[in-house]
Design an enzyme around this catalytic site. Structure first.
Site, PDB file in Angstrom:
ATOM      1  N   ASP A   3      -7.966  -5.347  -0.123  1.00 19.33           N
ATOM      2  CA  ASP A   3      -8.421  -6.259  -1.171  1.00 19.33           C
ATOM      3  C   ASP A   3      -8.080  -7.724  -0.897  1.00 19.33           C
ATOM      4  O   ASP A   3      -8.494  -8.599  -1.646  1.00 19.33           O
ATOM      5  CB  ASP A   3      -7.802  -5.850  -2.524  1.00 19.33           C
ATOM      6  N   HIS A  49       0.852  -1.196   0.000  1.00 21.61           N
ATOM      7  CA  HIS A  49       0.000   0.000   0.000  1.00 21.61           C
ATOM      8  C   HIS A  49       0.880   1.235   0.000  1.00 21.61           C
ATOM      9  O   HIS A  49       1.939   1.237   0.638  1.00 21.61           O
ATOM     10  CB  HIS A  49      -0.900   0.015   1.242  1.00 21.61           C
TER      11      HIS A  49
HETATM   12  C1  LIG Z   1      -7.976  -0.515  -2.670  1.00 24.48           C
HETATM   13  C2  LIG Z   1      -6.544  -0.466  -3.068  1.00 24.48           C
HETATM   14  O1  LIG Z   1      -6.199   0.185  -4.026  1.00 24.48           O
HETATM   15  S1  LIG Z   1      -5.416  -1.302  -2.113  1.00 24.48           S
HETATM   16  C3  LIG Z   1      -4.110  -1.734  -3.246  1.00 24.48           C
HETATM   17  C4  LIG Z   1      -4.556  -2.839  -4.173  1.00 24.48           C
HETATM   18  N1  LIG Z   1      -3.488  -3.237  -5.075  1.00 24.48           N
HETATM   19  C5  LIG Z   1      -2.804  -4.377  -4.948  1.00 24.48           C
HETATM   20  O2  LIG Z   1      -3.002  -5.174  -4.052  1.00 24.48           O
HETATM   21  C6  LIG Z   1      -1.790  -4.645  -6.036  1.00 24.48           C
HETATM   22  C7  LIG Z   1      -0.437  -5.057  -5.446  1.00 24.48           C
HETATM   23  N2  LIG Z   1       0.179  -3.940  -4.764  1.00 24.48           N
HETATM   24  C8  LIG Z   1       0.845  -2.973  -5.479  1.00 24.48           C
HETATM   25  O3  LIG Z   1       0.959  -3.033  -6.710  1.00 24.48           O
HETATM   26  C9  LIG Z   1       1.447  -1.808  -4.708  1.00 24.48           C
HETATM   27  O4  LIG Z   1       1.758  -2.178  -3.393  1.00 24.48           O
HETATM   28  C10 LIG Z   1       0.493  -0.583  -4.696  1.00 24.48           C
HETATM   29  C11 LIG Z   1       0.051  -0.226  -6.106  1.00 24.48           C
HETATM   30  C12 LIG Z   1      -0.736  -0.863  -3.860  1.00 24.48           C
HETATM   31  C13 LIG Z   1       1.257   0.619  -4.084  1.00 24.48           C
HETATM   32  O5  LIG Z   1       2.231   0.989  -4.987  1.00 24.48           O
HETATM   33  P1  LIG Z   1       3.454   1.977  -4.666  1.00 24.48           P
HETATM   34  O6  LIG Z   1       3.204   2.746  -3.450  1.00 24.48           O
HETATM   35  O7  LIG Z   1       3.727   2.727  -5.925  1.00 24.48           O
HETATM   36  O8  LIG Z   1       4.627   0.988  -4.335  1.00 24.48           O
HETATM   37  P2  LIG Z   1       5.661   0.361  -5.360  1.00 24.48           P
HETATM   38  O9  LIG Z   1       4.942  -0.424  -6.405  1.00 24.48           O
HETATM   39  O10 LIG Z   1       6.597   1.432  -5.813  1.00 24.48           O
HETATM   40  O11 LIG Z   1       6.412  -0.648  -4.419  1.00 24.48           O
HETATM   41  C14 LIG Z   1       7.437  -0.267  -3.471  1.00 24.48           C
HETATM   42  C15 LIG Z   1       8.306  -1.499  -3.237  1.00 24.48           C
HETATM   43  O12 LIG Z   1       7.527  -2.527  -2.644  1.00 24.48           O
HETATM   44  C16 LIG Z   1       7.425  -3.653  -3.512  1.00 24.48           C
HETATM   45  N3  LIG Z   1       5.999  -4.082  -3.519  1.00 24.48           N
HETATM   46  C17 LIG Z   1       4.923  -3.288  -3.388  1.00 24.48           C
HETATM   47  N4  LIG Z   1       3.815  -4.023  -3.433  1.00 24.48           N
HETATM   48  C18 LIG Z   1       4.215  -5.305  -3.585  1.00 24.48           C
HETATM   49  C19 LIG Z   1       3.507  -6.510  -3.707  1.00 24.48           C
HETATM   50  N5  LIG Z   1       2.178  -6.547  -3.678  1.00 24.48           N
HETATM   51  N6  LIG Z   1       4.203  -7.642  -3.882  1.00 24.48           N
HETATM   52  C20 LIG Z   1       5.569  -7.612  -3.920  1.00 24.48           C
HETATM   53  N7  LIG Z   1       6.285  -6.484  -3.812  1.00 24.48           N
HETATM   54  C21 LIG Z   1       5.606  -5.335  -3.640  1.00 24.48           C
HETATM   55  C22 LIG Z   1       7.818  -3.150  -4.890  1.00 24.48           C
HETATM   56  O13 LIG Z   1       8.315  -4.179  -5.700  1.00 24.48           O
HETATM   57  C23 LIG Z   1       8.858  -2.097  -4.515  1.00 24.48           C
HETATM   58  O14 LIG Z   1      10.047  -2.775  -4.181  1.00 24.48           O
HETATM   59  P3  LIG Z   1      11.485  -2.140  -4.551  1.00 24.48           P
HETATM   60  O15 LIG Z   1      11.527  -0.834  -3.775  1.00 24.48           O
HETATM   61  O16 LIG Z   1      12.436  -3.165  -4.071  1.00 24.48           O
HETATM   62  O17 LIG Z   1      11.476  -1.934  -6.023  1.00 24.48           O
HETATM   63  O1  LIG Z   2      -5.653   4.511  -0.522  1.00 21.48           O
HETATM   64  C1  LIG Z   2      -5.302   3.884  -1.531  1.00 21.48           C
HETATM   65  O2  LIG Z   2      -4.337   4.219  -2.269  1.00 21.48           O
HETATM   66  C2  LIG Z   2      -6.007   2.660  -1.927  1.00 21.48           C
HETATM   67  C3  LIG Z   2      -6.997   2.161  -0.917  1.00 21.48           C
HETATM   68  O3  LIG Z   2      -6.651   1.511   0.036  1.00 21.48           O
HETATM   69  C4  LIG Z   2      -8.394   2.517  -1.096  1.00 21.48           C
HETATM   70  O4  LIG Z   2      -8.738   3.271  -2.019  1.00 21.48           O
HETATM   71  O5  LIG Z   2      -9.230   2.046  -0.304  1.00 21.48           O
END
Ligand SMILES: CC(=O)SCCNC(=O)CCNC(=O)[C@H](O)C(C)(C)COP(=O)(O)OP(=O)(O)OC[C@H]1O[C@@H](n2cnc3c(N)ncnc32)[C@H](O)[C@@H]1OP(=O)(O)O
Ligand SMILES: O=C([O-])CC(=O)C(=O)O
Length: 380
Positions: free
Chosen positions: A315, A261
């Site tokens: 999620d 997140h």
């Molecule tokens: C309601 C919602 O929107 S909740 C989020 C739902 N989305 C997901 O579950 C999809 C999986 N999660 C993700 O893609 C990300 O964690 C996000 C999109 C939620 C947040 O993205 P950002 O804040 O941009 O984080 P970013 O993708 O830059 O990740 C930062 C680091 O953590 C790692 N990381 C983040 N999420 C994950 C994951 N789910 N699995 C493995 N590694 C992860 C990245 O690889 C990165 O590592 P690095 O610094 O070694 O390169």
């Molecule tokens: O806050 C965020 O980036 C995503 C999230 O958890 C939501 O929308 O509920």
């Protein structure tokens, strides 16, 4: 004006001043209008929470009754919307159907009077009332059935489950669905809410605001992850396969769906509540083998990725819950949208109160003073 450096994903950059919700990502706290989500999940219901988010205070009994009454009265959708939805391809994703139907509402209520509180309230009521009906109608029609008329004697969540399954839900499932909607209703400046606020800032109509937010919510990095979590758990297939699967993902640098997140660096408080609700459902209706896989995956991810602050997000457990209620996987994100309409509308209203059109800048990285090249002098 201070000029900020470019931050990919606008990380850490405030996009608005807002009094609607607050997240402490290190302590794992989420508050709506100052009230902790755990307290609302225990004591409130979804429509009362919606009122709190949009109008900034808990309603009195007559205020809540009036709001509930208006919502019940506006649940039906026009035949022309139903006819339009009948033309959607059955194979289309329900989020696309929802986005198109939400936008279509704007065709029927096209008068725009954004300074009039009565207009704001009518738009809130219409969208809150009709969106669940549209989600349920598409589900029935894509299976060749006629939509079910909403039932005035049922509450918001019980009526949604009734319209979806053509049978009245048991009280536990109805209450758990209502809590799920509370938990998904609002979450500060997430991607879809930002999208809603940008759209709102142009002073367009609220149906376009909601349609743009629905489109943004559907992506797999945002609300669409709840669907992908179930697909991932099915692919893992067994508790024994959890660690090899995780190793493979880490090696390929692919994301584990439902984890990580931008703001939370500990377990999302909503995931903790949803997990407890899932356990209540499993106690009553039987265990789901994918829950055992999910718990093992959470343990394994914590061992490997806790140092990066990667824990389950909202999620991760929600889909297991909906699955136990017999809801098809591709409806998980539309259910998220039904809840989040409350937050989007709260942000729409707040945006209008101090509006300035969103128009950020960019860091230009292209050419200057180039010239047109005639076709016969171009190289591939
Ligand atoms: C309601 C919602 O929107 S909740 C989020 C739902 N989305 C997901 O579950 C999809 C999986 N999660 C993700 O893609 C990300 O964690 C996000 C999109 C939620 C947040 O993205 P950002 O804040 O941009 O984080 P970013 O993708 O830059 O990740 C930062 C680091 O953590 C790692 N990381 C983040 N999420 C994950 C994951 N789910 N699995 C493995 N590694 C992860 C990245 O690889 C990165 O590592 P690095 O610094 O070694 O390169
Ligand atoms: O806050 C965020 O980036 C995503 C999230 O958890 C939501 O929308 O509920």
């Amino acid at each position: 004006m201070t000029v900020c450096e470019y931050r990919p994903g606008l990380e850490g950059i405030p996009a608005a001043e807002s009094a609607i919700s607050h997240v402490d990502g290190h302590k794992g706290i989420l508050e709506y209008r100052g009230i902790k989500i755990e307290e609302l999940a225990e004591k409130s219901n979804f429509l009362e929470t919606t009122y709190l988010l949009i109008w900034g205070k808990l309603p009195t009994k007559p205020e809540l009754e009036a709001f509930e009454h208006e919502i019940r009265y506006h649940r039906r959708i026009k035949y022309r919307i139903v006819d339009m939805m009948k033309c959607f391809p059955e194979s289309g994703h329900p989020m696309d159907a929802l986005q198109a139907s939400a936008a279509a509402l704007g065709l029927f209520y096209s008068r725009r009077d954004l300074h009039n509180p009565a207009y704001i309230r009518a738009a809130v009521v219409r969208l809150m009332a009709k969106i669940p009906t549209m989600v349920a109608a598409f589900q029935l029609m894509r299976n060749g059935n006629e939509p079910v008329r909403p039932r005035d004697d049922l509450g918001y969540s019980a009526n949604f489950l009734y319209m979806l399954n053509e049978r009245e839900p048991d009280p536990l499932s109805a209450r758990i669905m209502d809590i799920c909607l509370i938990l998904h209703a609002e979450h500060t400046m997430n991607a879809s809410t930002f999208s809603a606020r940008v759209t709102a800032s142009t002073l367009t109509d609220p149906y376009a605001v909601i349609a743009s937010a629905v489109g943004t919510l559907g992506g797999p990095l945002h609300g669409g992850a709840n669907e992908e979590v179930i697909e991932m758990l099915e692919e893992i297939g067994s508790v024994e396969n959890v660690r090899p699967y995780l190793e493979d993902c880490l090696q390929r640098k692919s994301k584990i769906m439902g984890f990580g997140h931008r703001v939370y660096k500990v377990k999302d408080p909503r995931a903790t509540i949803l997990q407890g609700l899932a356990e209540q459902l499993f106690d009553k209706f039987g265990m789901d083998k994918y829950y055992e896989i999910a718990v093992e995956l959470e343990r394994a991810v914590e061992e490997k990725l806790a140092h990066k602050g990667i824990y389950p997000n909202v999620d991760f457990y929600s889909g297991l819950l909906y699955r136990k209620m017999g809801i098809p996987t591709d409806l998980f994100t539309p259910i998220f949208a039904i809840a989040r309409v409350a937050g989007w509308l709260a942000h729409w209203k707040e945006q209008l109160e101090e509006n300035r059109i969103y128009r950020p800048t960019q860091v230009y990285t292209g050419y200057h003073e180039s010239h047109y090249i005639p076709m016969d002098q171009r190289y591939s």
